[in-house]
Structures are given as C-alpha cells and as structure tokens.
Design an enzyme around this catalytic site. Structure first.
Site: not given
Length: 214
Positions: A42, A44, A46, A98, A101
């Site tokens: 992803c 993302d 993080r 994750h 999400c």
C-alpha cells in the site's frame, strides 16, 4: 520552503551514516540490483517496505498503490511484475496489506472520496464477494481488519492468475507468491497462509486461506 532544505539535510546525514558503516556500499549499489523479492504494498506512508523487513536498498523491488491492489488492466503494476520476474528473476512476490488501511475502510463504509472511488471499486468487489465473512466479523473495527485480510488473499490470487506468474511457473522458474499483512499498531507482520509456488496449487491454497478467516 520551496527547496525543502531539511529533507536534503536528512539525506546527507543518511548517506554519511551508510558510508561510515560500509564505505563501499554506494559503489556496489550503483553496479546493479539483484533483489530476491518483489513487494506489492500500500502507498500508506506508515508502511515503509524496506524497514519493515530489515532490508537495505537494492534488496527489495517495490510497487505500491492505494490498498495494495493487483488489477489485470493496471499496466503499471503488471510492468513492475514482469520486470521483476522476467528480468530481475526475483524468487518471491510479497503482497502486503495493512490493518487500518483507509482505502479498505472507505470501501467498507461505501464512502465517496473522489477520483479514487473508481480504483477502490476493486476493494468493494472483494467486500461483496465475501459479504458474509465480513458481516460475521462483528464490530466495524473487526470487519475492517477482516476485509484487509481478504483483500490481500484476493490480490495474491490475482498475481497467480497473471500471465507473468503462470509463464514463469510453466518454464520451471522458481517463484513463490506470499500474502502478508502488517500491523501498524505493533509493527509486526502476519502470514495469512496464502503462499503459492505453482499454478496447480493456487486454488486449494486460496480456499484454505479463506477458511482460516471464517
């Protein structure tokens, strides 16, 4: 603020730190990359791929998009896969989602967020396909976690259905496709039991992985 000087300072400190640990690191890195792994994850911020698995630059080939999707019409993702499998000869393709999400949560809640709605329609398809499993999760938080897991399993199945993976297996190339999920709350990876090493076993492993979530 146009030049973002703090990021250049961070880069300088990082490069100097690496060079102190291994003076020849960048010289060796510049020659060629021969990673064993392709990471499909992803976007993302993080979820930093290399750091999660403790690998240095050059050891992990990476493709990222919102909600770690593998779509058969996405030439960006397919081109990365083809280059990784056919040219770099990676031995492992890792699809890693994750928990938490935001793309998956938007699909779960049927939220409209803009242009990305068209992309996240693929996650909505996963939700509809496994509506009973998601509904049986109980709370919205658990339903979100379950949909994140189901999405990974479906994307691994999609990887296995590509001509890239199937051609590699047909010619006897060693290739394993894995489905993992990452917990932002604890920094730990979890294996979803969806590891496929050949086209003939994909369907059975897919069913087993889904059964484990019910």
């Amino acid at each position: 603020m146009k030049a973002l000087p703090h990021l250049f300072e961070n880069n300088k400190a990082w490069a100097e730190g690496i060079s102190r640990q291994d003076p020849d690191f960048f010289a060796k890195l510049a020659k060629q990359q021969w990673p064993e792994y392709l990471w499909i994850g992803c976007s993302d911020s993080r979820v930093p791929a290399n750091q999660i698995v403790g690998l240095l630059p050059g050891e992990l080939f990476v493709h990222r998009n919102i909600a770690n999707l593998v779509v058969h019409t996405d030439l960006n993702c397919l081109s990365v896969m083809q280059f990784a499998v056919d040219i770099l000869k990676v031995r492992h393709v890792i699809v890693c989602g994750h928990y938490g999400c935001s793309g998956v949560q938007a699909a779960l809640r049927r939220e409209r967020i803009g242009l990305s709605d068209n992309w996240l329609r693929h996650v909505e398809d996963v939700r509809q396909k496994h509506a009973k499993t998601v509904a049986n999760a109980g709370s919205e938080a658990r339903a979100s976690d379950r949909l994140c897991e189901l999405n990974v399993i479906e994307q691994v199945a999609n990887v296995c259905e590509t001509t890239i993976a199937r051609d590699a297996w047909e010619r006897g190339q060693e290739l394993a496709v894995h489905g993992w999920i990452y917990g932002i709350q604890d920094g730990r990876l979890r294996d979803l039991g969806m590891t496929v090493t050949g086209a003939q076993e994909a369907r059975a492993i897919y069913k087993e992985a889904l059964s484990a979530l019910r």
